[in-house]
Each structure stands twice: as structure tokens, then as C-alpha cells.
Design an enzyme around this catalytic site. Structure first.
Site, PDB file in Angstrom:
ATOM      1  CG  HIS A 128       7.368   2.863   0.914  1.00 15.21           C
ATOM      2  ND1 HIS A 128       6.268   2.276   0.319  1.00 15.21           N
ATOM      3  CD2 HIS A 128       6.876   3.775   1.789  1.00 15.21           C
ATOM      4  CE1 HIS A 128       5.159   2.818   0.813  1.00 15.21           C
ATOM      5  NE2 HIS A 128       5.496   3.733   1.717  1.00 15.21           N
ATOM      6  CD  GLU A 129       9.013   6.053   4.475  1.00 15.62           C
ATOM      7  OE1 GLU A 129       8.710   7.256   4.567  1.00 15.62           O
ATOM      8  OE2 GLU A 129       8.159   5.149   4.533  1.00 15.62           O
ATOM      9  CG  HIS A 167       6.032   8.419   0.717  1.00 15.38           C
ATOM     10  ND1 HIS A 167       4.761   8.424   0.171  1.00 15.38           N
ATOM     11  CD2 HIS A 167       6.051   7.375   1.591  1.00 15.38           C
ATOM     12  CE1 HIS A 167       4.050   7.419   0.693  1.00 15.38           C
ATOM     13  NE2 HIS A 167       4.816   6.756   1.549  1.00 15.38           N
ATOM     14  CD  GLU A 203       1.758   4.242   2.184  1.00 13.20           C
ATOM     15  OE1 GLU A 203       2.347   3.201   2.480  1.00 13.20           O
ATOM     16  OE2 GLU A 203       2.303   5.352   2.262  1.00 13.20           O
TER      17      GLU A 203
HETATM   18 ZN   LIG Z   1       4.328   5.110   2.655  1.00  9.58          ZN
END
Ligand SMILES: [Zn+2]
Length: 277
Positions: free
Chosen positions: A150-151, A154, A207
Site C-alpha cells: 500500500h505504501e 502511494h 487511499e
Molecule cells: Zn494510504
């Protein structure tokens, strides 16, 4: 154990309104869409180049690492660090699906010893995982892959650059001097980067994109993509007692997150099955 503050909060820079030249904005496509199909157009300010932001990130990252090292909080648990590194390496091996250039980024990952429940990836692939997240949530390998993926997503989508661009467009973070002298506006990239990385919440859109791409990275790396669901459930259960974890202030949870993750993880199950063989 005490909580250690590694992060220098951004220096306050006066917002300049009015007579500054904001520079142009260009629509870009930071990544290919992958199986999860992310293809939103992103608007980046000409004041915020990818290279400049990566350079800022590298400086800040090494500042944070030095500080952690001085406090005896850098990669303290050898076994835990090795585990995080191994998982991250498998995820990095998959980034080419979304953007081939990122396979050549100078990715780095470290474990910061802290009670804080937090993890982040700065532009250009500078990753930190806090021991508090691993220990308090008792993360499985697949759940760790979900949070690191997830990071990384980004960073791959350059969400920080997009957020800084939005700040610039709003006239926040431009230098006072350039406004006074009438020269073209220059940007306080460092302060803005700190702010978007460690203070401002990500948008729901960011997100969702990070969730989806992260799940695909994990599946392709051979980690059960459904672990993202239990990861966020664990995260959510932390909010009860005292202050919500640091992580949740920058990664606000959408109410639709579980449903979306369930659907996306089903979609990438074949990639997981193939990677397992
Ligand atoms: Zn996030």
C-alpha cells in the site's frame, strides 16, 4: 518503551496569496493500470518536479534514519529487519507491472523501533516500517506485504507530488522572497513534502488507488491478497482506547474499504495462485 519522534514537523512558511506566478499544471499518467485498472489523470504543478521531490525525500529520509540511529532505534531487531526486507524485496520485484522506471529506483527499507503504529514510503521508494505496527498488530507476512505494498503504491502513483502540487496551486508553500522580489515563485518543497507525508490525510481517491495497487503487488509477489482485509480490520480495532494510531491520521479509512478490498483481492487471486507455483 518510549515513543520516539523521528519526524521533524515542517517549518512554517507563510502562505503567499496574490501576485505570485503559480506555474503551469500538466496532466500526467504516473503508472500503467495493471490488473486492478488504475487510470486516473493526475495534475502535477511545474513547480514540483519528480526529480526535485525525490531529492528532497532522500535528504529527509536520511535525516530521519540518522536521528533514529543516534537514538538507538534503527533496525534494532535483526530478525524483524530481515523479515521486512525480504517481504519488501519480493514486492519491489513486481513494480515493473505498474511503472518500469521504478524497478531502477534506489529503494530502501528500514525498521524504526517505536511504539507508534506507522509505516510510510517517501517519493522514490524510501520506506520505513515502525516496529510498533508489526508488534501491536501481530502482522503476518501477508499482512506486512499488504501494508508495505500500500505504501509503495502511494510512491509509485506519486501521490505526494500530486498533493504538493495541490498545495502549490492553493498558494501554500511558495517562498516569501520570490513574492517580494517578483521573481517567479519558488517552492518550499521540503516543508511541503514533510507536511503531506506526515500530517495531511490522504484523499479517499489516493487511499483507494494505494489499496488496489498494493493488493496486486502483494498477489504478484506470492502473498495472499486477502490479508489486506484483516490488516485494516486490525488497524480499525486499535482506535478504541486512546488516540488513534499515527497511521490512521494520514491514511483515513473509507467506509467502503472492506468491500473494495474483498472485490479486488478476488480479482487478483489468479495472480496469487500463479505466483505460488
Ligand atoms: Zn494510504
Amino acid at each position: 518503551m518510549k515513543t520516539i519522534g523521528f519526524l521533524k514537523r515542517g517549518s512554517a512558511v507563510a502562505a503567499v496569496a496574490g501576485a505570485v506566478v503559480l506555474g503551469g499544471c500538466a496532466a500526467v499518467q504516473t503508472t500503467d493500470s495493471g490488473t486492478v485498472g488504475g487510470d486516473r489523470k493526475q495534475y502535477m504543478s511545474s513547480l514540483v518536479s519528480e526529480q526535485a521531490l525525490m531529492q528532497e525525500a532522500q535528504q529527509q529520509y536520511h535525516g530521519i534514519l540518522s536521528q533514529a540511529k543516534a537514538q538507538g532505534a534503527l533496525d534494532v531487531n535483526t530478525q524483524q529487519t530481515a523479515r521486512v526486507r525480504a517481504i519488501t524485496q519480493r514486492l519491489i520485484a513486481q513494480v515493473g507491472v505498474f511503472r518500469p522506471d521504478a524497478a531502477r529506483w534506489n529503494w530502501e527499507v528500514h525498521v524504526l523501533n517505536s511504539d507508534e503504529v506507522n509505516a510510510w514510503c517517501m517519493p522514490g521508494g524510501k520506506i520505513a516500517v515502525y516496529s510498533g505496527m508489526i508488534n501491536q498488530l501481530q502482522l503476518s507476512d501477508a499482512e506486512l506485504a499488504a501494508v508495505i505494498g500500500h505504501e509503495m503504491a502511494h510512491a509509485l502513483r506519486e501521490h505526494a507530488r500530486e498533493q504538493v502540487s495541490q498545495q502549490m496551486a492553493a498558494g501554500v508553500g511558495l517562498s516569501v522572497l520570490s513574492a517580494i522580489t517578483g521573481s517567479s515563485a519558488t517552492a518550499d518543497l521540503g516543508g511541503q513534502l514533510t507536511k503531506v507525508m506526515f500530517t495531511l490525510p490522504n484523499s479517499r481517491t489516493h487511499e483507494t488507488e494505494a489499496d488496489r495497487m498494493g493488493v496486486e503487488l502483494a498477489a504478484r509477489a506470492g502473498y495472499d491478497p486477502r490479508a489486506a482485509i484483516t490488516l485494516w480490520q486490525k488497524m480499525g480495532s486499535l482506535g478504541g482506547g486512546g488516540a488513534p494510531p499515527e497511521f490512521l491520521s494520514t491514511h483515513p479509512s473509507a467506509s467502503s474499504r472492506t468491500a473494495d478490498l474483498t472485490q479486488i483481492s478476488q480479482q487478483v487471486m489468479p495472480l496469487y495462485e500463479a505466483a505460488k507455483k
